[in-house]
Write a protein that holds these residues in place. Structure first.
Motif, PDB file in Angstrom:
ATOM      1  N   LYS A  90     -45.696-111.059 152.206  1.00 61.32           N
ATOM      2  CA  LYS A  90     -44.247-111.314 152.439  1.00 61.32           C
ATOM      3  C   LYS A  90     -43.909-109.783 152.971  1.00 61.32           C
ATOM      4  O   LYS A  90     -44.537-109.037 152.573  1.00 61.32           O
ATOM      5  CB  LYS A  90     -43.505-111.910 151.148  1.00 61.32           C
ATOM      6  CG  LYS A  90     -43.475-110.937 149.978  1.00 61.32           C
ATOM      7  CD  LYS A  90     -42.845-111.653 148.923  1.00 61.32           C
ATOM      8  CE  LYS A  90     -43.025-110.457 147.625  1.00 61.32           C
ATOM      9  NZ  LYS A  90     -42.846-111.131 146.240  1.00 61.32           N
ATOM     10  N   GLN A 114     -38.692-102.545 153.970  1.00 66.07           N
ATOM     11  CA  GLN A 114     -39.888-102.078 153.224  1.00 66.07           C
ATOM     12  C   GLN A 114     -40.682-101.215 154.432  1.00 66.07           C
ATOM     13  O   GLN A 114     -40.553-101.250 155.586  1.00 66.07           O
ATOM     14  CB  GLN A 114     -40.878-103.556 153.439  1.00 66.07           C
ATOM     15  CG  GLN A 114     -42.128-103.455 152.862  1.00 66.07           C
ATOM     16  CD  GLN A 114     -42.835-104.738 152.698  1.00 66.07           C
ATOM     17  OE1 GLN A 114     -42.265-105.828 152.709  1.00 66.07           O
ATOM     18  NE2 GLN A 114     -44.066-104.707 152.601  1.00 66.07           N
ATOM     19  N   SER A 128     -40.112-107.504 153.556  1.00 63.23           N
ATOM     20  CA  SER A 128     -38.589-107.486 153.053  1.00 63.23           C
ATOM     21  C   SER A 128     -38.024-106.542 154.408  1.00 63.23           C
ATOM     22  O   SER A 128     -38.773-105.558 154.498  1.00 63.23           O
ATOM     23  CB  SER A 128     -38.651-106.868 151.827  1.00 63.23           C
ATOM     24  OG  SER A 128     -39.202-107.698 150.753  1.00 63.23           O
ATOM     25  N   GLU A 165     -33.412-111.337 154.268  1.00 64.70           N
ATOM     26  CA  GLU A 165     -33.804-110.110 153.442  1.00 64.70           C
ATOM     27  C   GLU A 165     -35.271-110.267 153.141  1.00 64.70           C
ATOM     28  O   GLU A 165     -36.005-109.179 153.124  1.00 64.70           O
ATOM     29  CB  GLU A 165     -32.990-110.366 151.851  1.00 64.70           C
ATOM     30  CG  GLU A 165     -31.423-109.887 152.094  1.00 64.70           C
ATOM     31  CD  GLU A 165     -31.195-108.710 152.608  1.00 64.70           C
ATOM     32  OE1 GLU A 165     -31.985-107.759 152.070  1.00 64.70           O
ATOM     33  OE2 GLU A 165     -30.377-108.457 153.415  1.00 64.70           O
ATOM     34  N   VAL A 166     -35.940-111.323 153.206  1.00 66.56           N
ATOM     35  CA  VAL A 166     -37.331-111.343 152.887  1.00 66.56           C
ATOM     36  C   VAL A 166     -37.867-112.717 153.596  1.00 66.56           C
ATOM     37  O   VAL A 166     -37.143-113.803 153.946  1.00 66.56           O
ATOM     38  CB  VAL A 166     -37.609-111.409 151.233  1.00 66.56           C
ATOM     39  CG1 VAL A 166     -37.047-112.728 150.690  1.00 66.56           C
ATOM     40  CG2 VAL A 166     -38.972-111.409 151.271  1.00 66.56           C
TER      41      VAL A 166
END
Length: 189
Positions: free
Chosen positions: A34, A39, A36, A70-71
């Motif tokens: 994943k 990140q 984000s 956001e993710v």
């Protein structure tokens, strides 16, 4: 289907876009893991060189609309910003788990044409962008997202050698420029 969201990140960039406010955008599918917003990721290019950058914005698609998230998780097609020098075929990984994917090979251009200022008697009647500076700036913007294109200067300040991957590739560029109000003349391929 197995859930790959808990594995280390593997996101391969397969397309590029450009936004005047955000800059260069990398578009690709998350194969594993994943990603984000905010990140730090490692960008691995085709030669295996690695550079760490921060994902400043993250978007997914809902239909044709781009939506900020956001993710995002494995399987998602995402658009990431903040990675200025990202290119097609690059893999985004976690900084502590560098797992590059096989690079995407981009074929070299096969055909060239000269793009230049319209010097015919009808010059200036068809478009609003007619100078060599206008044409040069537009071609430079195209290079941000069109990786199969090559633009070189010629002996003449009013002409540019534009190389692409065939007639269709160059014809689409010429037609897009014409629709945007650029007036230019082109040589035979």
């Amino acid at each position: 289907y197995p859930d790959y969201s808990e594995e280390p990140l593997q996101l391969q960039i397969s397309s590029l876009a450009y936004d005047e406010y955000i800059g260069r955008l990398g578009i690709g599918r998350i194969y594993k893991g994943k990603v984000s917003k905010g990140q730090m990721v490692a960008i691995v290019d085709g030669e295996g060189n690695t550079v760490n950058k921060r994902v400043s914005k993250l978007f997914t698609y809902e239909g044709l609309k781009r939506v900020e998230k956001e993710v995002a998780y494995s399987g998602d097609i995402v658009m990431v910003s903040g990675l200025d020098d990202v290119s097609i075929g690059d893999t985004l990984c976690q900084t502590d788990a560098i797992l590059p994917m096989a690079p995407i090979i981009i074929e070299e251009p096969t055909m060239s044409m000269n793009f230049g200022v319209n010097s015919s008697p009808f010059a200036g009647q068809d478009g609003k962008y007619v100078t060599s500076r206008n044409i040069k700036e537009r071609l430079e913007r195209e290079l941000e997202v069109n990786v199969g294109l090559k633009v070189e200067a010629t002996e003449s300040a009013d002409q540019f050698k534009v190389s692409g991957r065939g007639e269709l590739h160059l014809t689409i560029l010429i037609e897009n420029m014409r629709r945007e109000g650029y007036e230019l003349q082109v040589s035979r391929p």
